[in-house]
Motif scaffolding. Structure first.
Motif, short mmCIF file in Angstrom:
data_model
loop_
_atom_site.label_atom_id
_atom_site.label_comp_id
_atom_site.label_asym_id
_atom_site.label_seq_id
_atom_site.Cartn_x
_atom_site.Cartn_y
_atom_site.Cartn_z
N LYS A 1 0.84 -1.21 -0.12
CA LYS A 1 -0.11 -0.05 -0.02
C LYS A 1 1.25 1.41 -0.04
N TYR B 1 -6.36 1.06 5.36
CA TYR B 1 -6.33 0.88 3.96
C TYR B 1 -7.94 0.51 3.27
N SER B 2 -8.36 -0.27 4.00
CA SER B 2 -9.61 -0.50 3.45
C SER B 2 -10.54 0.70 3.44
N LYS C 1 -9.61 3.80 3.49
CA LYS C 1 -9.11 4.73 2.45
C LYS C 1 -9.55 4.37 0.89
N GLU C 2 -9.50 3.13 0.83
CA GLU C 2 -10.17 2.59 -0.92
C GLU C 2 -11.60 2.88 -0.80
N ARG C 3 -12.16 2.63 0.21
CA ARG C 3 -13.93 2.92 0.22
C ARG C 3 -14.04 4.36 -0.19
N ARG C 4 -13.02 5.19 0.79
CA ARG C 4 -13.27 6.69 0.60
C ARG C 4 -12.92 7.21 -0.95
N ALA C 5 -11.81 6.76 -1.49
CA ALA C 5 -11.55 7.16 -2.62
C ALA C 5 -12.59 6.68 -3.67
N GLU C 6 -12.99 5.39 -3.67
CA GLU C 6 -14.23 4.91 -4.49
C GLU C 6 -15.37 5.83 -4.44
N GLU D 1 -14.63 9.36 -5.98
CA GLU D 1 -14.72 9.19 -7.40
C GLU D 1 -16.18 8.94 -7.94
#
Length: 259
Positions: free
Chosen positions: A174, A242-243, A245-250, A253
């Motif tokens: 990551k 990190y999960s 962060k990925e959900r927030r980035a999705e 977007e």
């Protein structure tokens, strides 16, 4: 993907070389780990693995919080008492910083940036993480033997080191190599050279008391129940972070696409 015999032979050969250097090198720790760094970079070059530098901050902070938690839990449980600062502790800290920088860089380049990355291409991410972490834990078997760790403490230590390796693998994936090095360096530096959990020179003078299951005995907190619990909690926290962060980035977007 079909794994070729030549790929397996290359990985096993590398692991054999690294193990031989760690166990039998007459050069001393810093030159030995410098040799491991050079060998790791060479194998990466031959295998076409590009260097992923990353950011060390997340690794440093994660390890500092985790080791501080281990220290405080063992202290509260009566696993040791603090006798004060050792004379000449500044030299111990300086030497410890130099030593652990070479150790962390060498072991993360070899186990994370070469072995894991190579296995990742051949067998997939989960398999690569498990196999490389098993190898990383196995590298500590001689230390457990020479320090006369008990069977239970040795089992706890191997489990703790395996989980810590998964943590460093996740940080590498990551946040890059420097995140894994930052975690490894900070964990070792605090454990060995600040909190005096080993036979190495350290800043604090401590006296271990009570059960080895609490303080880790001769091997240190990695062989303790508090150490195992904290490292397992660290893995859960890093995975959740990190999960998230990925959900927030999705989510961001999706919001940008709909606006």
């Amino acid at each position: 993907m079909t794994i070729k015999a030549v790929d397996v032979a290359r990985i096993l050969f590398f692991y054999l070389i690294i193990g031989s250097i760690v166990l039998f090198s007459p050069l001393g720790p810093v030159p030995s780990y410098l040799l491991i760094i050079v060998l790791s970079l060479t194998f990466m070059l031959v295998s076409g693995i590009e260097l992923r530098r990353g950011n060390p901050i997340v690794g440093i902070v994660t390890a500092a919080v985790a080791m501080a938690a281990v220290f405080l839990i063992i202290l509260a449980a009566g696993g040791f008492s603090i006798d004060g600062l050792r004379p000449g502790f500044a030299n111990a800290l300086l030497w410890g910083a130099v030593l652990q920088l070479f150790v962390a860089t060498g072991e993360e380049l070899s186990f994370r940036h070469y072995l894991f990355a190579d296995l990742d291409r051949l067998a997939g991410r989960k398999t690569a993480a498990i196999i490389s972490s098993m190898g990383f834990a196995a590298m500590h078997l001689p230390s457990l033997y020479f320090l006369h760790a008990g069977m239970i403490e040795a089992g706890i230590a191997l489990a703790t080191i395996f989980i810590a390796s998964i943590v460093m693998t996740m940080l590498f994936i990551k946040a890059g190599l420097l995140a894994a090095i930052g975690y490894h360096f900070t964990w070792n530096f605090l454990q060995y050279h600040v909190f005096s959990f080993s036979h190495m020179d350290a800043a604090l003078e401590i006296t271990k008391t009570g059960s080895d299951l609490v303080n880790g005995g001769t091997f240190g907190p990695e062989a303790s129940v508090p150490g195992l619990i904290v490292v397992a909690a660290t893995l859960a926290a890093v995975w959740y972070y990190y999960s998230w962060k990925e959900r927030r980035a999705e989510h961001n977007e999706d919001s940008n696409q709909s606006s």
